[in-house]
Design a protein around this motif. Structure first.
Motif, PDB file in Angstrom:
ATOM      1  N   ILE A 540       1.196  -1.106  -0.242  1.00  0.00           N
ATOM      2  CA  ILE A 540       0.184   0.076  -0.354  1.00  0.00           C
ATOM      3  C   ILE A 540       1.044   1.436  -0.394  1.00  0.00           C
ATOM      4  CG2 ILE A 540      -1.369   1.715   1.425  1.00  0.00           C
ATOM      5  CD1 ILE A 540      -2.777  -1.301   2.353  1.00  0.00           C
ATOM      6  N   THR A 541       1.861   1.154   0.932  1.00  0.00           N
ATOM      7  CA  THR A 541       2.372   2.283   1.246  1.00  0.00           C
ATOM      8  C   THR A 541       3.154   2.342  -0.305  1.00  0.00           C
ATOM      9  OG1 THR A 541       3.307   2.130   3.064  1.00  0.00           O
ATOM     10  CG2 THR A 541       4.778   3.255   2.257  1.00  0.00           C
ATOM     11  N   ALA A 542       4.016   1.273  -0.858  1.00  0.00           N
ATOM     12  CA  ALA A 542       5.082   2.067  -2.481  1.00  0.00           C
ATOM     13  C   ALA A 542       3.374   2.210  -3.562  1.00  0.00           C
ATOM     14  CB  ALA A 542       5.168   0.452  -2.620  1.00  0.00           C
ATOM     15  N   SER A 543       2.573   1.438  -3.455  1.00  0.00           N
ATOM     16  CA  SER A 543       1.434   2.199  -4.367  1.00  0.00           C
ATOM     17  C   SER A 543       1.272   3.660  -4.338  1.00  0.00           C
ATOM     18  CB  SER A 543       0.278   1.350  -4.216  1.00  0.00           C
ATOM     19  OG  SER A 543       0.385  -0.173  -4.381  1.00  0.00           O
ATOM     20  N   LEU A 552      13.500   8.659  -0.243  1.00  0.00           N
ATOM     21  CA  LEU A 552      12.882   8.131   0.343  1.00  0.00           C
ATOM     22  C   LEU A 552      11.337   7.506  -0.452  1.00  0.00           C
ATOM     23  CD1 LEU A 552      12.789   9.839   3.540  1.00  0.00           C
ATOM     24  CD2 LEU A 552      14.602   7.921   3.346  1.00  0.00           C
ATOM     25  N   GLY A 553      10.686   7.789  -0.509  1.00  0.00           N
ATOM     26  CA  GLY A 553       9.724   7.678  -1.613  1.00  0.00           C
ATOM     27  C   GLY A 553       9.836   6.156  -2.838  1.00  0.00           C
ATOM     28  N   GLN A 554      11.050   6.721  -3.659  1.00  0.00           N
ATOM     29  CA  GLN A 554      11.520   5.562  -4.900  1.00  0.00           C
ATOM     30  C   GLN A 554      11.678   4.760  -3.861  1.00  0.00           C
ATOM     31  OE1 GLN A 554      10.931   6.283  -8.085  1.00  0.00           O
ATOM     32  NE2 GLN A 554       9.999   7.636  -7.691  1.00  0.00           N
ATOM     33  N   ALA A 555      12.526   4.242  -3.116  1.00  0.00           N
ATOM     34  CA  ALA A 555      13.351   3.592  -2.216  1.00  0.00           C
ATOM     35  C   ALA A 555      12.155   3.030  -1.412  1.00  0.00           C
ATOM     36  CB  ALA A 555      13.927   4.140  -0.857  1.00  0.00           C
ATOM     37  N   ILE A 556      11.157   2.781  -1.396  1.00  0.00           N
ATOM     38  CA  ILE A 556       9.890   2.001  -0.623  1.00  0.00           C
ATOM     39  C   ILE A 556       8.975   1.172  -2.234  1.00  0.00           C
ATOM     40  CG2 ILE A 556       7.115   2.188   0.014  1.00  0.00           C
ATOM     41  CD1 ILE A 556       8.708   4.642   2.061  1.00  0.00           C
ATOM     42  N   VAL A 557       9.206   2.544  -2.804  1.00  0.00           N
ATOM     43  CA  VAL A 557       8.222   1.331  -4.531  1.00  0.00           C
ATOM     44  C   VAL A 557       9.358   0.297  -4.558  1.00  0.00           C
ATOM     45  CG1 VAL A 557       8.268   1.998  -6.603  1.00  0.00           C
ATOM     46  CG2 VAL A 557       7.377   3.732  -5.024  1.00  0.00           C
ATOM     47  N   LYS A 558      10.649   0.594  -5.099  1.00  0.00           N
ATOM     48  CA  LYS A 558      12.101  -0.410  -5.546  1.00  0.00           C
ATOM     49  C   LYS A 558      11.584  -1.904  -4.527  1.00  0.00           C
ATOM     50  CE  LYS A 558      16.976  -1.318  -6.696  1.00  0.00           C
ATOM     51  NZ  LYS A 558      16.977  -2.073  -5.968  1.00  0.00           N
ATOM     52  N   GLY A 559      12.032  -1.585  -3.158  1.00  0.00           N
ATOM     53  CA  GLY A 559      11.933  -2.482  -2.043  1.00  0.00           C
ATOM     54  C   GLY A 559      10.616  -3.131  -1.953  1.00  0.00           C
ATOM     55  N   ALA A 560       9.348  -2.869  -2.996  1.00  0.00           N
ATOM     56  CA  ALA A 560       7.814  -3.432  -2.840  1.00  0.00           C
ATOM     57  C   ALA A 560       8.435  -4.436  -4.165  1.00  0.00           C
ATOM     58  CB  ALA A 560       7.128  -2.466  -3.111  1.00  0.00           C
ATOM     59  N   GLN A 561       9.077  -4.043  -5.406  1.00  0.00           N
ATOM     60  CA  GLN A 561       9.401  -4.629  -6.449  1.00  0.00           C
ATOM     61  C   GLN A 561      10.211  -5.630  -6.286  1.00  0.00           C
ATOM     62  OE1 GLN A 561      10.649  -1.050  -9.170  1.00  0.00           O
ATOM     63  NE2 GLN A 561       8.847  -0.561  -9.388  1.00  0.00           N
ATOM     64  N   LEU A 565       5.567  -7.178  -5.329  1.00  0.00           N
ATOM     65  CA  LEU A 565       4.261  -7.092  -4.549  1.00  0.00           C
ATOM     66  C   LEU A 565       3.611  -5.970  -5.731  1.00  0.00           C
ATOM     67  CD1 LEU A 565       5.276  -5.448  -0.908  1.00  0.00           C
ATOM     68  CD2 LEU A 565       4.718  -8.104  -1.835  1.00  0.00           C
ATOM     69  N   GLU A 566       2.105  -6.199  -6.735  1.00  0.00           N
ATOM     70  CA  GLU A 566       2.278  -5.304  -7.370  1.00  0.00           C
ATOM     71  C   GLU A 566       1.073  -3.988  -6.746  1.00  0.00           C
ATOM     72  OE1 GLU A 566      -2.182  -6.269  -9.690  1.00  0.00           O
ATOM     73  OE2 GLU A 566      -1.625  -7.897  -8.101  1.00  0.00           O
ATOM     74  N   VAL A 567       1.804  -3.310  -7.243  1.00  0.00           N
ATOM     75  CA  VAL A 567       1.073  -1.428  -7.350  1.00  0.00           C
ATOM     76  C   VAL A 567      -0.208  -1.880  -8.079  1.00  0.00           C
ATOM     77  CG1 VAL A 567       1.504   0.331  -7.565  1.00  0.00           C
ATOM     78  CG2 VAL A 567       3.434  -1.042  -8.446  1.00  0.00           C
ATOM     79  N   LEU A 568      -0.849  -1.094  -6.657  1.00  0.00           N
ATOM     80  CA  LEU A 568      -2.405  -1.552  -6.338  1.00  0.00           C
ATOM     81  C   LEU A 568      -2.365   0.484  -7.111  1.00  0.00           C
ATOM     82  CD1 LEU A 568      -3.464  -1.874  -2.715  1.00  0.00           C
ATOM     83  CD2 LEU A 568      -3.213  -3.092  -5.239  1.00  0.00           C
ATOM     84  N   GLN A 569      -3.537   0.774  -7.820  1.00  0.00           N
ATOM     85  CA  GLN A 569      -4.001   1.675  -8.738  1.00  0.00           C
ATOM     86  C   GLN A 569      -4.699   2.873  -6.940  1.00  0.00           C
ATOM     87  OE1 GLN A 569      -7.738   1.360 -10.775  1.00  0.00           O
ATOM     88  NE2 GLN A 569      -7.593   3.538 -11.047  1.00  0.00           N
ATOM     89  N   VAL A 570      -3.537   4.243  -8.002  1.00  0.00           N
ATOM     90  CA  VAL A 570      -4.290   5.349  -7.260  1.00  0.00           C
ATOM     91  C   VAL A 570      -5.170   5.964  -7.801  1.00  0.00           C
ATOM     92  CG1 VAL A 570      -2.715   6.901  -6.136  1.00  0.00           C
ATOM     93  CG2 VAL A 570      -1.869   5.077  -6.604  1.00  0.00           C
ATOM     94  N   GLN A 571      -6.150   6.395  -6.287  1.00  0.00           N
ATOM     95  CA  GLN A 571      -6.868   7.265  -7.233  1.00  0.00           C
ATOM     96  C   GLN A 571      -7.076   8.954  -6.738  1.00  0.00           C
ATOM     97  OE1 GLN A 571      -8.965   5.102  -4.594  1.00  0.00           O
ATOM     98  NE2 GLN A 571      -8.914   3.411  -6.369  1.00  0.00           N
ATOM     99  N   GLN A 582      -0.399  12.518   0.390  1.00  0.00           N
ATOM    100  CA  GLN A 582      -1.765  11.322   1.239  1.00  0.00           C
ATOM    101  C   GLN A 582      -1.706  10.636  -0.139  1.00  0.00           C
ATOM    102  OE1 GLN A 582      -4.248  14.071   2.949  1.00  0.00           O
ATOM    103  NE2 GLN A 582      -5.958  13.503   1.630  1.00  0.00           N
ATOM    104  N   ALA A 583      -2.661   9.834   0.107  1.00  0.00           N
ATOM    105  CA  ALA A 583      -3.498   9.292  -1.402  1.00  0.00           C
ATOM    106  C   ALA A 583      -4.373   8.592  -0.874  1.00  0.00           C
ATOM    107  CB  ALA A 583      -2.166   8.263  -1.930  1.00  0.00           C
ATOM    108  N   GLN A 584      -5.113   7.698  -1.526  1.00  0.00           N
ATOM    109  CA  GLN A 584      -6.775   7.721  -1.791  1.00  0.00           C
ATOM    110  C   GLN A 584      -6.110   6.250  -2.860  1.00  0.00           C
ATOM    111  OE1 GLN A 584      -8.844   9.233  -0.122  1.00  0.00           O
ATOM    112  NE2 GLN A 584     -10.675   7.910  -0.040  1.00  0.00           N
ATOM    113  N   ILE A 585      -6.064   4.809  -2.092  1.00  0.00           N
ATOM    114  CA  ILE A 585      -6.148   3.896  -2.412  1.00  0.00           C
ATOM    115  C   ILE A 585      -6.911   2.589  -2.256  1.00  0.00           C
ATOM    116  CG2 ILE A 585      -5.284   1.647  -2.566  1.00  0.00           C
ATOM    117  CD1 ILE A 585      -1.805   3.577  -1.711  1.00  0.00           C
TER     118      ILE A 585
END
Length: 824
Positions: A540-543, A552-561, A565-571, A582-585
């Motif tokens: 969820i955090t990576a999405s 830091l955000g990019q590091a979390i995305v890479k950690g999920a990859q 882990l599948e990236v979820l759709q962000v509204q 802040q995001a809506q998922i």
């Protein structure tokens, strides 16, 4: 938001800078405004939907200043021929300064170039050329493709011509000096062989005529001293050539008069012949000029090496075949082939192949760099192993090499503030020397009861011993060698002012991420409150962070990859500056960020604070994650400290420099990093827009402050600092705002740059001491000060030798900087 670095005209003090900042900050839509008085720059960050750049310029114009985008002004470097001393450079500079539309001008005698910043809408380049030519000097080719090669050929020809003139002059001067000196030595009991029929006592007229015959070829060889010297004198701006022309002409004319007296039967006039003085003076000065030309050539060796790096041809694919074409014909988009051992011709992106490229000529880094598909390659670097195909992205003046050459050329053509006094003295030096020579000659004429020969000796000695060249060469030669040596070590210093200021630095502020650390953080821990799985929280955090550009955000995305882990759709997505996102998922509101963000949204951290503190103490950055207003856990990220950080900070401490670190991280994480590398002061939890204010606070303590950074959010602080240092892997905005650029991104280059500045300024001070000291001591001695108290009288011949050697000694001292070693 838009970022702009603008130049300002009309500032005279720190109060002006503060007034401009306050005015700009009051404008709606302005996020940041920082003015650097030294560099005359305004860094402004603004919302282009709310305010436009013309409105900012208009607001500043109302309070009496002008803000211009750099693109409004043009900068040109003009090679100038015919300058013989610092007085010539001063004359050209004054002439150009008077033109309307000129923002700044610097004429460098050592490089023989004028750097002019002007407004094309007001002033044409042709007018600048005409002005230089009207002052009596030659404008050489500007911005020509092969200008570097032609300049090299021209200077080599100049050196050959000077040596030839010296040899011809010496061939006639040696016998002239011999026949003039033998009769004098005979009076002291020293007898040397003498040509028959030339005894001045028995054959005075033949003796005089032979001296004239030997002197005329010497005068002919040194004709430029007279054509340039008298022309400058009649225009009201005498130079060094004028001093030589007046002194030797006085000696020759006086001697011709006495030869005519001999022909009239006044044989005693043979004792008042000064032909050998004129001959020896011209010969010695030609020798000095030859040595000076050779030494000046050595000071610019660094820029010549850079210019020589670029290959002359490129192997491109045309119609499916490889074709070798001149480098000037390569266009953006061309597909270029580079085989093992060959130089890469232009900048581009690899589309096929894998190899290692030697980039040491640009960065100073000895280890080859791996290149594969998608990697960026640079002109003049060497392909060591495999064959590459790449797409040309930058050609001609846009390549990294061309930009570096331009940067070094501009730096070498600039003037350091320490040169101001020498420039002022050079501007009035020659007229003052002429007055001193005249007054001294007249005074001794009456003091000796009308001894014209004695008065003439004084007059000539004063004119000949004065050396404006040494003053003119003292600063620029050291700057040329210093900036060139910096470029060889991957340190690009943008000008003489930056080089001088760097040695005064007392505090250096380092940005943390990407500067002290690698800037490539990785996920180390995922802690949850128990209501959610660790992988789900990371997913969820990576999405949510997928749309973020924060490291830091990019590091979390890479950690999920890495965990597939599948990236979820962000509204929806919103970046909250300095706090998080802040995001809506999946119809959930996701908050990810620091403690400030959680506090502002009234989210309780109970149960996780101790774990967060523990992670921070280990040097990790804990990021809180909340789902629908409830804390879900912590994702911890760590950024590895660069291998060179600790050693660089130790070196700075040895220099007596305080080191601070600035970061948006929490205090405990920042303290852990600071402890690891030995930093003195930690400025943590600082928002990007507040970094420049932190630099201001340090400056308010009376310290000269340097800022080292790499990101867009570092640009205001880089502009605010007394010296901004951008690491080479950083953004264009950061590098534009900086005074020094480290091509290797190695922090050991920071103490190297400071040490180079100290060595260069020390060399300049030595040069100025000897140049001023030489003239302050030499001119009174030549004027007969020692003789007045019973001491010796300075012979004009020895005065000429001393003058020639003064310039050579200054150049030789500057060349000692070539032995500078980088801090390692």
């Amino acid at each position: 938001m838009e970022n702009q670095v603008l130049s300002i005209r009309g500032m005279t003090c720190a109060a002006c800078a503060q007034r401009i900042e306050k005015t700009v900050r009051k404008i709606s839509g302005i996020a940041q405004a920082n003015v650097n008085l030294a560099s005359e720059k305004l860094f402004v960050e603004y919302d282009d939907q709310t305010v436009e750049l013309p409105a900012i310029k208009a607001a500043v114009a109302k309070i009496g200043y002008e803000v211009v985008e750099k693109s409004d002004d043009s900068s040109v470097t003009i090679p100038i021929g015919g300058m013989t001393c610092a007085a010539c450079a001063q004359r050209v500079e004054k002439g150009i300064k008077k033109l309307e539309g000129v923002t700044s001008v610097s004429v460098n005698f050592a490089t023989e170039k004028a750097t002019v910043v002007y407004t094309p809408q007001i002033l044409r380049l042709s007018t600048i050329r005409e002005t230089i030519e009207k002052t009596g000097y030659q404008v050489l080719e500007i911005n020509k493709a092969n200008a570097a090669d032609e300049d090299k050929v021209r200077k080599q020809k100049e050196i050959r011509t000077l040596w030839t003139k010296f040899i011809v002059s010496a061939v006639f001067t040696v016998p002239l000096f011999y026949i003039a000196m033998v009769p004098m030595l005979t009076q002291y009991g020293i007898r040397l062989p003498y040509p028959p029929g030339l005894d001045p006592m028995n054959y005075p007229l033949i003796y005089g005529l032979i001296e004239i015959c030997l002197t005329l070829p010497v005068l002919a060889v040194g004709y430029k001293f007279y054509t340039i010297g008298f022309k400058s004198l009649f225009r009201g701006s005498p130079n060094m050539d004028s001093l030589i022309a007046i002194g030797t002409s006085a000696a020759v004319l006086y001697s011709i008069y006495n030869t005519w007296q001999i022909a009239q039967g006044n044989f005693h006039a043979v004792e008042s012949l000064y032909f050998e003085t004129a001959g020896v003076i011209i010969t010695l000065i030609l020798l000095g000029k030859s040595l000076e030309a050779v030494s000046k050539g050595k000071t610019s060796e660094a820029i010549k090496k850079l210019m020589g790096l670029a290959p002359k041809t490129a192997l491109v694919i045309q119609d499916g075949k490889e074709k070798e074409i001149p480098i000037e014909e390569v266009e953006i988009g061309d597909i270029i082939v580079v085989k093992p051992g060959a130089k890469i011709p232009v900048d581009g992106t690899v589309i096929n192949g894998h190899t290692a490229v030697d980039e040491s000529m640009l960065t100073g880094e000895s280890m080859p760099v791996d290149k594969k598909e998608g990697s960026v390659v640079y002109a003049a670097t060497i392909n060591t192993t495999g064959t590459l195909q790449f797409r040309a992205d930058k050609v001609g003046a846009e390549t990294a090499l061309a930009q570096i050459i331009k940067l070094v050329e501009d730096a070498q053509g600039s003037k350091a503030p320490i040169a101001a006094m020498a420039d002022k003295v050079s501007g009035v030096f020659v007229p003052i020397v002429c007055v001193i020579a005249l007054i001294a000659g007249i005074a001794w004429y009456f003091q000796t009861g009308g001894d014209l020969k004695f008065a003439l000796t004084i007059f000539i000695s004063v004119l000949v011993i004065a050396c404006p060249c040494a003053l003119g060469l003292a600063t620029p030669t050291a700057i040329m060698v210093g900036t060139g040596k910096g470029a060889e070590n991957g340190i690009l210093i943008k000008g003489g002012e930056a080089l001088e200021t760097a040695h005064q630095i007392k505090t250096i502020v380092f940005d943390k991420t990407g500067t002290i650390t690698e800037g490539k953080p990785t996920v180390t821990d995922v802690l949850t409150t128990g209501g959610i799985l660790a992988d789900t929280l990371l997913q969820i955090t990576a999405s949510a962070e997928k749309s973020s550009e924060h490291p830091l955000g990019q590091a979390i995305v890479k950690g999920a990859q890495d965990k597939s882990l599948e990236v979820l759709q962000v509204q929806s997505f919103e970046s909250i500056t300095g706090r998080g996102i802040q995001a809506q998922i999946l119809n959930q509101t996701v908050l990810a960020g620091n403690r400030k963000l959680m506090d502002e949204r009234s989210i309780s951290l109970e149960g996780m604070e101790q774990q967060s503190d523990q992670l921070a103490e280990e040097g990790k950055t804990p990021m809180y994650v909340a789902l629908d207003g409830q804390l879900a856990g912590i994702v911890a990220v760590a950024d590895v400290v660069k291998a060179s950080s600790k050693a660089a900070i130790e070196s700075l401490h040895k220099m007596g420099i305080e080191v601070a670190m600035i970061t948006g991280d929490n205090k405990k994480t920042a303290a852990a990093i600071a402890k690891e590398v030995g930093i003195d002061r930690v400025l943590a939890e600082v928002l990007p827009q507040d970094k420049s204010n932190q630099v201001k606070t340090l400056q308010a303590e009376g310290k000269k402050v340097a800022m080292v950074g790499d990101g867009i959010n570092d640009a205001p602080a880089l502009a605010q600092a007394d010296i901004g240092i951008a690491i080479g892997s950083g953004t264009d905005v950061a590098m534009e705002s900086a005074d020094i650029v480290l091509m290797r991104s190695d922090l050991m280059d920071v103490p190297t740059a400071i040490h180079l500045s100290k060595q260069t300024i020390r060399n300049i001070k030595q040069n100025l001491f000897w140049a001023f000291g030489y003239n302050v001591v030499g001119i009174p001695i030549a004027a007969g000060l020692l003789h007045l108290f019973g001491g010796p009288l300075l012979n004009p011949i020895f005065a000429a030798a001393a003058m020639s050697l003064s310039s050579v000694s200054v150049l030789t001292n500057a060349l000692r900087l070539k032995r500078f070693k980088a801090t390692r």
